[in-house]
Design a protein around this motif. Structure first.
Motif, PDB file in Angstrom:
ATOM      1  N   THR A 103       0.799  -1.228   0.000  1.00 21.02           N
ATOM      2  CA  THR A 103       0.000   0.000   0.000  1.00 21.02           C
ATOM      3  C   THR A 103       0.828   1.272   0.000  1.00 21.02           C
ATOM      4  N   LEU A 104       2.133   1.143   0.213  1.00 21.00           N
ATOM      5  CA  LEU A 104       2.975   2.332   0.301  1.00 21.00           C
ATOM      6  C   LEU A 104       3.842   2.500  -0.946  1.00 21.00           C
ATOM      7  N   PHE A 105       4.811   1.602  -1.145  1.00 21.61           N
ATOM      8  CA  PHE A 105       5.764   1.760  -2.242  1.00 21.61           C
ATOM      9  C   PHE A 105       5.088   1.731  -3.600  1.00 21.61           C
ATOM     10  N   VAL A 106       4.092   0.881  -3.770  1.00 26.22           N
ATOM     11  CA  VAL A 106       3.332   0.848  -5.021  1.00 26.22           C
ATOM     12  C   VAL A 106       2.070   1.696  -4.903  1.00 26.22           C
ATOM     13  N   GLY A 107       1.467   1.705  -3.723  1.00 20.81           N
ATOM     14  CA  GLY A 107       0.220   2.430  -3.528  1.00 20.81           C
ATOM     15  C   GLY A 107       0.323   3.926  -3.756  1.00 20.81           C
ATOM     16  N   ILE A 108       1.396   4.536  -3.263  1.00 22.91           N
ATOM     17  CA  ILE A 108       1.543   5.987  -3.416  1.00 22.91           C
ATOM     18  C   ILE A 108       1.621   6.403  -4.885  1.00 22.91           C
ATOM     19  N   GLU A 118      -2.872  15.356  -3.738  1.00 26.22           N
ATOM     20  CA  GLU A 118      -3.572  15.474  -2.464  1.00 26.22           C
ATOM     21  C   GLU A 118      -4.037  14.124  -1.934  1.00 26.22           C
ATOM     22  N   ALA A 119      -4.220  13.152  -2.830  1.00 22.52           N
ATOM     23  CA  ALA A 119      -4.712  11.840  -2.414  1.00 22.52           C
ATOM     24  C   ALA A 119      -3.687  11.074  -1.584  1.00 22.52           C
ATOM     25  N   ILE A 120      -2.417  11.512  -1.601  1.00 20.17           N
ATOM     26  CA  ILE A 120      -1.384  10.824  -0.843  1.00 20.17           C
ATOM     27  C   ILE A 120      -1.695  10.861   0.658  1.00 20.17           C
ATOM     28  N   ASN A 121      -2.373  11.909   1.116  1.00 19.93           N
ATOM     29  CA  ASN A 121      -2.757  11.997   2.529  1.00 19.93           C
ATOM     30  C   ASN A 121      -3.529  10.752   2.966  1.00 19.93           C
ATOM     31  N   GLU A 122      -4.542  10.383   2.170  1.00 23.03           N
ATOM     32  CA  GLU A 122      -5.354   9.224   2.497  1.00 23.03           C
ATOM     33  C   GLU A 122      -4.545   7.935   2.412  1.00 23.03           C
ATOM     34  N   VAL A 123      -3.627   7.876   1.430  1.00 20.35           N
ATOM     35  CA  VAL A 123      -2.798   6.679   1.262  1.00 20.35           C
ATOM     36  C   VAL A 123      -1.954   6.422   2.510  1.00 20.35           C
ATOM     37  N   ILE A 124      -1.326   7.465   3.014  1.00 18.12           N
ATOM     38  CA  ILE A 124      -0.451   7.324   4.182  1.00 18.12           C
ATOM     39  C   ILE A 124      -1.251   6.872   5.402  1.00 18.12           C
ATOM     40  N   PHE A 125      -2.404   7.481   5.605  1.00 10.69           N
ATOM     41  CA  PHE A 125      -3.230   7.106   6.750  1.00 10.69           C
ATOM     42  C   PHE A 125      -3.698   5.663   6.606  1.00 10.69           C
ATOM     43  N   TYR A 126      -4.118   5.287   5.390  1.00 17.40           N
ATOM     44  CA  TYR A 126      -4.569   3.914   5.132  1.00 17.40           C
ATOM     45  C   TYR A 126      -3.421   2.937   5.372  1.00 17.40           C
ATOM     46  N   ASP A 127      -2.252   3.267   4.842  1.00 13.79           N
ATOM     47  CA  ASP A 127      -1.109   2.358   4.965  1.00 13.79           C
ATOM     48  C   ASP A 127      -0.747   2.105   6.421  1.00 13.79           C
ATOM     49  N   GLN A 128      -0.684   3.151   7.214  1.00 13.18           N
ATOM     50  CA  GLN A 128      -0.263   2.984   8.602  1.00 13.18           C
ATOM     51  C   GLN A 128      -1.282   2.196   9.421  1.00 13.18           C
ATOM     52  N   LEU A 129      -2.572   2.493   9.238  1.00 16.01           N
ATOM     53  CA  LEU A 129      -3.596   1.853  10.068  1.00 16.01           C
ATOM     54  C   LEU A 129      -4.023   0.486   9.550  1.00 16.01           C
ATOM     55  N   GLY A 132       0.741  -1.063   7.889  1.00 14.52           N
ATOM     56  CA  GLY A 132       1.990  -0.922   8.624  1.00 14.52           C
ATOM     57  C   GLY A 132       1.942  -1.429  10.052  1.00 14.52           C
ATOM     58  N   ILE A 133       1.005  -0.914  10.833  1.00 17.54           N
ATOM     59  CA  ILE A 133       0.897  -1.327  12.238  1.00 17.54           C
ATOM     60  C   ILE A 133       0.408  -2.772  12.365  1.00 17.54           C
ATOM     61  N   PRO A 134      -0.651  -3.177  11.624  1.00 19.27           N
ATOM     62  CA  PRO A 134      -1.114  -4.575  11.752  1.00 19.27           C
ATOM     63  C   PRO A 134      -0.057  -5.622  11.415  1.00 19.27           C
ATOM     64  N   ILE A 135       0.721  -5.415  10.328  1.00 17.58           N
ATOM     65  CA  ILE A 135       1.706  -6.447   9.978  1.00 17.58           C
ATOM     66  C   ILE A 135       2.846  -6.488  10.977  1.00 17.58           C
ATOM     67  N   SER A 136       3.161  -5.360  11.581  1.00 13.83           N
ATOM     68  CA  SER A 136       4.217  -5.340  12.590  1.00 13.83           C
ATOM     69  C   SER A 136       3.815  -6.151  13.820  1.00 13.83           C
ATOM     70  N   MET A 137       2.509  -6.140  14.143  1.00 16.84           N
ATOM     71  CA  MET A 137       2.022  -6.858  15.310  1.00 16.84           C
ATOM     72  C   MET A 137       1.595  -8.286  14.983  1.00 16.84           C
ATOM     73  N   LEU A 138       0.853  -8.453  13.864  1.00 17.84           N
ATOM     74  CA  LEU A 138       0.281  -9.759  13.535  1.00 17.84           C
ATOM     75  C   LEU A 138       1.216 -10.637  12.730  1.00 17.84           C
ATOM     76  N   ALA A 168       6.975   9.128  13.025  1.00 19.92           N
ATOM     77  CA  ALA A 168       6.532  10.303  12.276  1.00 19.92           C
ATOM     78  C   ALA A 168       5.017  10.448  12.325  1.00 19.92           C
ATOM     79  N   LEU A 169       4.300   9.318  12.258  1.00 21.41           N
ATOM     80  CA  LEU A 169       2.831   9.344  12.352  1.00 21.41           C
ATOM     81  C   LEU A 169       2.381   9.918  13.687  1.00 21.41           C
ATOM     82  N   ILE A 170       2.956   9.430  14.777  1.00 25.12           N
ATOM     83  CA  ILE A 170       2.571   9.902  16.112  1.00 25.12           C
ATOM     84  C   ILE A 170       2.919  11.377  16.290  1.00 25.12           C
ATOM     85  N   LEU A 171       4.121  11.769  15.860  1.00 28.85           N
ATOM     86  CA  LEU A 171       4.525  13.175  15.978  1.00 28.85           C
ATOM     87  C   LEU A 171       3.613  14.075  15.148  1.00 28.85           C
TER      88      LEU A 171
END
Length: 301
Positions: A103-108, A118-129, A132-138, A168-171
């Motif tokens: 969702t990031l390297f190809v998605g963007i 402007e659509a990159i904003n939604e991509v980044i939010f989608y990728d992280q939630l 990014g976070i799910p695969i790191s945990m699951l 960067a997301l949290i900050l």
């Protein structure tokens, strides 16, 4: 001209692949470009975009729909794998690859090409939630079902908290509550502008097709589940709830239809599970993107 946005992506990927084939760069040198993107360019982009993005309930619904669609598609893929009598390492690898997309390297670049900057904003939010976070945990938990090594939830949580894009997301979310001086954003935008070309070039260097022949059956299951079934389920959920597919929902649909994630492949390789499936599904998935994404958007239009 729906195929036009894919041309630039093809050129960047092909350039990286050509650099490897002509021995200008070695395949293992792609990690240098990836590290630059993950540690510098991408955190700069995420901070800038999250600071300015408009977060609303509609965006959250899009992300939740994408997660549910990927989970259902993954369950079906594993069921098909069981019917085909795949071995446990292949089933576990199949589950990870069919659930998490690039969702990031190809998605963007794909979303940027079709929907604008402007659509990159939604991509980044989608990728992280959603990725990014799910695969790191699951991811480690799923791999532990077939890998002999034990999984430490504490260690994986620490890795997520220290991961530069997550920091960067949290900050970015915290700093949204403050008025930051405008002078800090131009250098961030300069770093951010390098994400797409450098990331795609790095992916191109890492592309390999030697494993396709030995894993074509399991690779087919992964790609159909991840790139056809998941977006079809996404559309079905939206239809059931009477959602109008505006640009925000179309961006979520495109993200849901992304090819298998490079990080998921790397995790499978490190766990020494089905390495042929991991390599071939990422390589063929990126190639298939040039067919599936324009086709989906063409049908919907």
């Amino acid at each position: 001209m729906i195929f036009a946005p894919m041309f630039s992506i093809f050129i960047l990927l092909a350039s990286g692949y050509l650099a490897k084939k002509t021995k200008v760069l070695a395949q293992n040198q792609s990690i240098i470009f990836v590290d630059f993107v993950l540690c510098f360019a991408l955190p700069a982009m995420i901070f800038d975009r999250i600071y300015h993005v408009e977060i609303d309930i509609n965006l959250i619904n899009v992300i939740l729909t994408g997660i549910c669609s990927s989970l259902i598609a993954m369950g079906i893929a594993v069921g098909v794998g069981i019917l085909l009598k795949f071995k446990k390492p292949t089933l576990v690898s199949l589950a990870l690859l069919s659930m998490f997309g690039n969702t990031l390297f190809v998605g963007i670049p794909v979303v940027q090409g079709f929907f604008g900057d402007e659509a990159i904003n939604e991509v980044i939010f989608y990728d992280q939630l959603a990725t990014g976070i799910p695969i790191s945990m699951l991811g480690p938990l799923i791999l532990s079902l077939a890998a002999p090594a034990k999984v430490s939830l504490v260690q994986n949580t620490i890795k997520v908290l220290k991961f530069p894009p997550f920091v960067a997301l949290i900050l970015g979310l915290i700093c949204r509550n403050f008025e930051l001086p405008g002078i800090i954003f131009p250098p961030l935008k300069m770093f951010a502008s390098s994400v797409v070309p450098v990331a795609l070039f790095a992916v191109g260097i890492g592309l390999g097709f030697n494993s396709v022949k030995s894993a074509w059956k399991s690779t087919s299951v992964v790609l159909v589940a991840k790139m056809v079934l998941a977006p079809a389920i996404f559309i079905g959920i939206a239809f059931v709830f009477g959602v109008s597919l505006d640009d925000k929902w179309l961006i979520g649909l495109v993200e849901c239809a992304m090819p298998p994630m490079v990080l998921a492949s790397a995790m499978i390789l490190k766990a020494n599970l089905d390495t042929n499936l991991a390599i071939s599904s990422v390589a063929l998935g990126i190639v298939a993107t040039f067919i599936t994404i324009p086709s989906i958007l063409l049908i919907l239009n």
